[in-house]
Scaffold this active site. Structure first.
Site, mmCIF file in Angstrom:
data_model
loop_
_atom_site.group_PDB
_atom_site.id
_atom_site.type_symbol
_atom_site.label_atom_id
_atom_site.label_comp_id
_atom_site.label_asym_id
_atom_site.label_seq_id
_atom_site.Cartn_x
_atom_site.Cartn_y
_atom_site.Cartn_z
ATOM 1 N N CYS A 168 0.828 -1.204 0.000
ATOM 2 C CA CYS A 168 0.000 0.000 0.000
ATOM 3 C C CYS A 168 0.870 1.266 0.000
ATOM 4 O O CYS A 168 1.527 1.558 -0.988
ATOM 5 C CB CYS A 168 -0.969 -0.040 1.177
ATOM 6 S SG CYS A 168 -2.355 1.114 1.000
ATOM 7 N N HIS A 177 -3.606 -4.865 0.327
ATOM 8 C CA HIS A 177 -3.394 -5.376 1.680
ATOM 9 C C HIS A 177 -3.462 -6.905 1.674
ATOM 10 O O HIS A 177 -4.555 -7.469 1.730
ATOM 11 C CB HIS A 177 -4.467 -4.844 2.635
ATOM 12 C CG HIS A 177 -4.377 -3.393 2.931
ATOM 13 N ND1 HIS A 177 -4.286 -2.903 4.211
ATOM 14 C CD2 HIS A 177 -4.350 -2.305 2.114
ATOM 15 C CE1 HIS A 177 -4.225 -1.578 4.178
ATOM 16 N NE2 HIS A 177 -4.264 -1.202 2.912
ATOM 17 N N GLU A 206 -2.830 -8.955 4.012
ATOM 18 C CA GLU A 206 -3.345 -9.521 5.262
ATOM 19 C C GLU A 206 -4.872 -9.575 5.242
ATOM 20 O O GLU A 206 -5.483 -10.422 5.881
ATOM 21 C CB GLU A 206 -2.850 -8.711 6.462
ATOM 22 C CG GLU A 206 -3.611 -7.457 6.778
ATOM 23 C CD GLU A 206 -3.423 -6.353 5.754
ATOM 24 O OE1 GLU A 206 -4.285 -5.468 5.653
ATOM 25 O OE2 GLU A 206 -2.385 -6.369 5.032
#
Length: 387
Positions: free
Chosen positions: A259, A351, A353
């Site tokens: 990001c 992202h 995660e």
């Protein structure tokens, strides 16, 4: 009949949306952006990347599962304001410890409900993200011209360096899960807890440092690799962090950025960044992995992007060798990843995660570990040959 306090959302172009006060009463300012996730509002609210932004949820019904003590991605809510269509009247989840409205009040987050979020989102798609203000309770009675003037005096996102507002105040360590492969430095530009957890699960002792960490502080930890996190603000305003990253790259320390970290890698390589019309926010953004041809559904929150040709190989203007765009957004062909061919560094604009969200991109954490191991083995081979 219940009595509802009034609220007004005012955009910098003068467009006004009336609704009901939600959360704390008062006035707040920020960049109005929309997030397309159907789930995960708690993770969105506590993602530090949303600092300085008034978040509009495109999903029409928000708050039905309340909030809990487990799903937070940081220590607090970071959004500047919150806009929803229809807040849930009740909380219906066994994990809930509070209602969303009560949590917004507790953390002094000004919001507005019963807004036509579809019309608002379409307006922002046509006109672009822009400054906005929410005036609720008694502040909703301010003169319309004064409300607009206050919005137009508020800061623009372009040029803002917000990392210092969201970063950890001091270093902390999350131990490796299982046998340790060494230290890994995370420069916290607005990191989420899930990211740190994912890195520790790869077998690293994760040292999370403030955004102001110097190169000397980083190398003092003898890191096996360096990770730059997500975060808010304009990457062009983070000159000191970019300088630190350039030193990391020059020393050939394995690097992974996500990001905001992707944008900073781009600038360290000598590429430009620019502000997108309305950005990418939500958990349903399609991205093409050019190496495999695989399409990943990704979680994203960014308003800036790297400017680069998406085809062919680029020579780094800063002298770091060859670079290729590894991932491309399928909605608008925006650069979604960079891969360095002559130094051990790569990044993605999304992202991996992904909490809450899809897990198509989990492999990137393993890829980072593999890069670290390969770099370490290559250095050992070179040293052995020299001896």
């Amino acid at each position: 009949m219940p009595v509802f306090d009034p609220a007004i959302l005012v955009l910098e172009d003068g467009t006004r949306f009336t609704g009901r006060a939600y959360g704390a009463r008062g006035t707040t300012f920020g960049e109005a952006v929309f997030a397309t996730g159907m789930t995960g509002y708690q993770e969105t609210l506590t993602d530090p990347s949303y600092a300085g932004q008034i978040v509009i949820q495109t999903a029409p019904h928000i708050g039905n599962t309340g909030v809990n003590d487990v799903d937070n991605e940081s220590s607090r809510i970071w959004v500047a304001g919150y806009v929803v269509r229809e807040p849930s009247r009740i909380v219906s989840n066994w994990r809930a410890t509070s209602s969303l409205n009560d949590e917004l009040v507790r953390q002094h987050i000004v919001g507005i409900s019963h807004v036509d979020t579809r019309a608002l989102t379409r307006h922002l798609r046509d006109k672009g993200a822009q400054r906005a203000g929410i005036f609720s309770g008694a502040d909703a009675d301010l003169d319309a011209s004064e409300q607009l003037a206050q919005v137009q005096r508020s800061p623009r996102m372009a040029g803002l360096n917000l990392s210092g507002q969201v970063t950890t105040p001091e270093e902390y360590v999350v131990p490796a899960v299982g046998e340790s492969l060494g230290n890994l430095v995370v420069v916290d530009l607005g990191v989420k807890r899930a990211t740190v957890r994912k890195l520790s699960e790869q077998g690293f002792d994760v040292h999370v440092l403030p955004y102001s960490a110097t190169f000397e502080q980083i190398v003092a930890l003898q890191p096996a690799g360096v990770f730059f996190s997500n975060g808010p603000g304009d990457p062009a305003a983070s000159r000191e962090v970019i300088s630190t990253l350039s030193q990391v790259l020059a020393q050939r320390i394995p690097f992974f950025g996500i990001c905001f970290g992707n944008q900073l890698l781009g600038r360290a390589l000598g590429l430009d960044t620019y502000k997108l019309p309305f950005g990418h926010r939500g958990i349903n953004q399609p991205v093409l992995d050019k190496a495999t041809g695989r399409v990943e559904i990704t979680a994203q929150n960014h308003g800036f992007a790297v400017k680069a040709d998406t085809e062919g190989v680029i020579d780094s203007p800063s002298g770091f060798g060859r670079v290729e765009v590894s991932h491309v957004g399928l909605n608008d062909q925006v650069v979604e990843g960079l891969n360095c061919l002559d130094i051990p560094a790569f990044s993605v604009q999304y992202h991996p995660e992904a909490t809450a969200g899809p897990h198509d991109s989990d492999y990137l954490f393993t890829r980072f570990k593999d890069l670290i191991v390969a770099t370490r083995e290559g250095a050992a081979t070179t040293e052995g040959a020299a001896n």
